[in-house]
Design an enzyme around this catalytic site. Structure first.
Site, PDB file in Angstrom:
ATOM      1  N   HIS A  46     -31.246 -73.698 -89.929  1.00  0.00           N
ATOM      2  CA  HIS A  46     -31.222 -72.585 -88.984  1.00  0.00           C
ATOM      3  C   HIS A  46     -31.276 -71.225 -89.676  1.00  0.00           C
ATOM      4  O   HIS A  46     -30.692 -71.018 -90.741  1.00  0.00           O
ATOM      5  CB  HIS A  46     -29.972 -72.668 -88.114  1.00  0.00           C
ATOM      6  CG  HIS A  46     -28.688 -72.656 -88.885  1.00  0.00           C
ATOM      7  ND1 HIS A  46     -28.070 -71.498 -89.285  1.00  0.00           N
ATOM      8  CD2 HIS A  46     -27.919 -73.676 -89.346  1.00  0.00           C
ATOM      9  CE1 HIS A  46     -26.957 -71.796 -89.934  1.00  0.00           C
ATOM     10  NE2 HIS A  46     -26.840 -73.100 -89.998  1.00  0.00           N
ATOM     11  N   ASP A  47     -32.035 -70.323 -89.064  1.00  0.00           N
ATOM     12  CA  ASP A  47     -32.108 -68.923 -89.480  1.00  0.00           C
ATOM     13  C   ASP A  47     -32.769 -68.709 -90.837  1.00  0.00           C
ATOM     14  O   ASP A  47     -32.623 -67.631 -91.431  1.00  0.00           O
ATOM     15  CB  ASP A  47     -30.715 -68.275 -89.471  1.00  0.00           C
ATOM     16  CG  ASP A  47     -30.009 -68.447 -88.132  1.00  0.00           C
ATOM     17  OD1 ASP A  47     -30.525 -67.924 -87.136  1.00  0.00           O
ATOM     18  OD2 ASP A  47     -28.964 -69.120 -88.084  1.00  0.00           O
ATOM     19  N   GLY A  99     -28.885 -73.032 -94.270  1.00  0.00           N
ATOM     20  CA  GLY A  99     -28.993 -71.957 -93.304  1.00  0.00           C
ATOM     21  C   GLY A  99     -29.052 -70.575 -93.914  1.00  0.00           C
ATOM     22  O   GLY A  99     -28.456 -70.308 -94.961  1.00  0.00           O
TER      23      GLY A  99
END
Length: 264
Positions: A121-122, A139
């Protein structure tokens, strides 16, 4: 749409260009958008708020847009954005972002992503990168343009990898890696600069000499980080055409966190 195999399950709300090809047993969710010329292999799952650009080639058993593996995630409509002309090989897993990290996981253009690569994520990945088999980034990792990650590279969360960098096979990267640096090891240590990669990309001899001088300031002359940055300001007077390369390094070093530091 004759390019979609009869066994594929494509939600009626999904937006696929008429030229998109979808293989057998692939599942595509309602919030997915796929642009012209992209091909999706068999047995893929593309879900979440996922947007895929033009002329990508996505191989079988790939999972794109699944919810992230952050325990704080509460179902917010975060995104996965994939640009143009990327190759994404088998068993790759790319997750949507989180509200805390900006809400977006992004893969740029012209990237070569080999089997079993993972974007958590991200993560923000630039253009023209190569992720070899099983390269995994946690992440909030930021990867600059033209970076090459060797097979089985693992990158700690919140680490940044500067443009034109490279890692060796099995590298565990726990700190920021400045532009042009080659690292290797567990944990990673800076070994050299990616001189051969720069030559292949058309860097002049003067620009490569400037990169060597930056490496010397950072790693060879026992300078503090501030002293190294100060020395680098003199390089454009010594090496023609290196202004943008020095600025790239200076901007990267200016964004260091005390927690991560740089790879040594």
């Amino acid at each position: 749409m004759s390019n979609i195999h009869p066994s594929a399950v494509v939600d009626p709300a999904a937006e696929l260009d008429s030229s998109v090809t979808v293989g057998p047993y692939t599942v595509i969710g309602p919030h997915v958008r796929i642009d012209a010329g992209t091909s999706i292999g068999p047995h893929c799952v593309i879900e979440g708020h996922t947007t895929i650009g033009r002329d990508n080639r996505i191989f079988q058993f790939t999972s794109l847009g699944a919810i992230n593996q952050d325990k704080k995630y509460a179902g917010e409509p975060c995104e996965l954005l994939i640009g143009d002309r990327n190759t994404i090989r088998e068993f790759s897993t790319y997750h949507i972002g989180t509200v805390q990290g900006g809400g977006v996981t992004r893969l740029g253009n012209d990237n070569w992503m080999m089997a079993y690569t993972h974007l958590a994520h991200d993560c923000l990945v630039g253009n023209h990168t190569i992720f070899a088999n099983n390269a995994q980034i946690a992440g909030h990792v930021v990867v600059g343009d033209w970076v090459i990650l060797g097979a089985y590279t693992c990158v700690h969360q919140f680490v940044r990898i500067g443009a034109h960098g490279m890692t060796g096979m099995g590298t565990v990267l726990l700190a920021d890696q400045p532009p042009f640096v080659m690292s290797e090891g567990h944990p990673a240590a800076a070994r050299s600069m990616n001189f051969e990669g720069l030559r292949r990309r058309g860097f002049s001899a003067a620009r490569i000499a400037a990169v060597k001088a930056m490496h010397k300031a950072l790693y060879r002359d026992n300078l503090t980080l501030e002293q190294a940055k100060e020395r680098m300001t003199e390089l454009p007077q010594r090496f023609e055409g290196c202004e943008a390369d020095v600025q790239l390094m200076q901007v990267f070093l200016g964004g260091l966190s005390a927690q991560r530091g740089i790879v040594r």
